[in-house]
Write a protein that holds these residues in place. Structure first.
Motif, PDB file in Angstrom:
ATOM      1  N   GLU A   1       0.839  -1.116  -0.002  1.00 61.82           N
ATOM      2  CA  GLU A   1       0.031   0.011   0.059  1.00 61.82           C
ATOM      3  C   GLU A   1       0.842   1.132  -0.039  1.00 61.82           C
ATOM      4  O   GLU A   1       0.321   2.321  -0.253  1.00 61.82           O
ATOM      5  CB  GLU A   1      -0.983   0.082   1.362  1.00 61.82           C
ATOM      6  N   ALA A   2       2.061   1.186  -0.031  1.00 61.98           N
ATOM      7  CA  ALA A   2       2.737   2.519   0.486  1.00 61.98           C
ATOM      8  C   ALA A   2       3.249   2.986  -0.860  1.00 61.98           C
ATOM      9  O   ALA A   2       3.356   2.359  -1.839  1.00 61.98           O
ATOM     10  CB  ALA A   2       4.370   1.748   1.168  1.00 61.98           C
ATOM     11  N   ASP A   3       3.182   4.381  -0.903  1.00 60.24           N
ATOM     12  CA  ASP A   3       3.428   5.235  -2.252  1.00 60.24           C
ATOM     13  C   ASP A   3       5.205   5.359  -2.026  1.00 60.24           C
ATOM     14  O   ASP A   3       5.598   5.851  -3.241  1.00 60.24           O
ATOM     15  CB  ASP A   3       2.694   6.456  -2.100  1.00 60.24           C
ATOM     16  N   CYS A   4       5.778   5.356  -0.949  1.00 64.50           N
ATOM     17  CA  CYS A   4       7.126   5.853  -0.895  1.00 64.50           C
ATOM     18  C   CYS A   4       7.610   5.140   0.557  1.00 64.50           C
ATOM     19  O   CYS A   4       6.805   5.097   1.635  1.00 64.50           O
ATOM     20  CB  CYS A   4       7.113   7.130  -0.636  1.00 64.50           C
ATOM     21  N   LEU A   5       8.734   4.605   0.658  1.00 65.36           N
ATOM     22  CA  LEU A   5       9.201   4.137   1.731  1.00 65.36           C
ATOM     23  C   LEU A   5      10.594   4.846   2.113  1.00 65.36           C
ATOM     24  O   LEU A   5      11.370   5.187   1.328  1.00 65.36           O
ATOM     25  CB  LEU A   5       9.727   2.658   1.488  1.00 65.36           C
TER      26      LEU A   5
ATOM     27  N   ILE B   1      11.975   4.110  -2.757  1.00 66.71           N
ATOM     28  CA  ILE B   1      12.575   4.121  -1.470  1.00 66.71           C
ATOM     29  C   ILE B   1      13.757   5.195  -1.542  1.00 66.71           C
ATOM     30  O   ILE B   1      14.678   5.575  -2.511  1.00 66.71           O
ATOM     31  CB  ILE B   1      13.523   2.664  -1.397  1.00 66.71           C
ATOM     32  N   VAL B   2      13.623   5.958  -0.284  1.00 70.59           N
ATOM     33  CA  VAL B   2      14.350   6.899  -0.091  1.00 70.59           C
ATOM     34  C   VAL B   2      15.105   6.438   1.282  1.00 70.59           C
ATOM     35  O   VAL B   2      14.640   6.051   2.309  1.00 70.59           O
ATOM     36  CB  VAL B   2      14.002   8.330   0.385  1.00 70.59           C
TER      37      VAL B   2
ATOM     38  N   ARG C   1      16.056   5.037  -4.862  1.00 70.23           N
ATOM     39  CA  ARG C   1      16.037   6.169  -5.721  1.00 70.23           C
ATOM     40  C   ARG C   1      16.706   7.360  -5.008  1.00 70.23           C
ATOM     41  O   ARG C   1      17.492   8.111  -5.984  1.00 70.23           O
ATOM     42  CB  ARG C   1      14.578   6.661  -5.644  1.00 70.23           C
ATOM     43  N   GLN C   2      16.763   7.440  -3.730  1.00 72.33           N
ATOM     44  CA  GLN C   2      17.545   8.606  -3.137  1.00 72.33           C
ATOM     45  C   GLN C   2      18.432   8.378  -1.530  1.00 72.33           C
ATOM     46  O   GLN C   2      17.765   7.448  -1.070  1.00 72.33           O
ATOM     47  CB  GLN C   2      16.646   9.696  -2.884  1.00 72.33           C
ATOM     48  N   VAL C   3      19.444   8.927  -1.421  1.00 69.77           N
ATOM     49  CA  VAL C   3      20.081   8.530  -0.401  1.00 69.77           C
ATOM     50  C   VAL C   3      20.297   9.903   0.490  1.00 69.77           C
ATOM     51  O   VAL C   3      20.774  10.935  -0.257  1.00 69.77           O
ATOM     52  CB  VAL C   3      21.514   7.947  -0.473  1.00 69.77           C
TER      53      VAL C   3
END
Length: 122
Positions: A43-47, A74-75, A95-97
């Motif tokens: 259900e997540a749009d972003c982690l 994922i961030v 995707r991002q750190v």
């Protein structure tokens, strides 16, 4: 819905407050195992995932999610300086750190960007 996974309760509380203040729905998990054991992980749009956690770390969690065909953006957040981390993270589908001291506006911009890459970050 944004999921935040971090083994530090204070960080979870802080990030929940920041994200909810911006209007996001947030669910928190104190470990990667807790997220993997949940039935709602699709259900997540972003982690937002901490890099260093007891047991399964953030990169391993990212890889396991990809192995389960979960492509949620994922961030990865970290308090550690590791110049090789962005490359490792990218190969795990992150995707991002972001560095923990630099959270706040940069986290909000990153979350918005990974949830809607066609819109300008910021």
């Amino acid at each position: 819905m944004i999921y935040v996974i971090d083994d530090d309760f204070d960080v979870l509380k802080s990030l929940r407050f920041l994200l909810e203040t911006e209007g996001f729905d947030v669910r928190t998990y104190r470990s990667a195992t807790a997220l993997l054991g949940s039935r709602v992980r699709h259900e997540a749009d972003c982690l937002i995932v901490d890099y260093k956690m007891a047991g399964i770390d953030g990169l391993e969690l990212a890889q396991r999610l990809r192995d389960l065909d979960i492509t949620t953006p994922i961030v990865l957040i970290t308090g550690y300086a590791d110049e090789s981390l962005p490359a490792k993270a990218s190969s795990a589908g992150v995707r991002q750190v972001l560095r923990k001291p630099d959270l706040g506006d940069s986290l909000l911009a990153s979350v918005r960007n990974v949830m809607d890459p066609s819109s300008p970050a910021g």
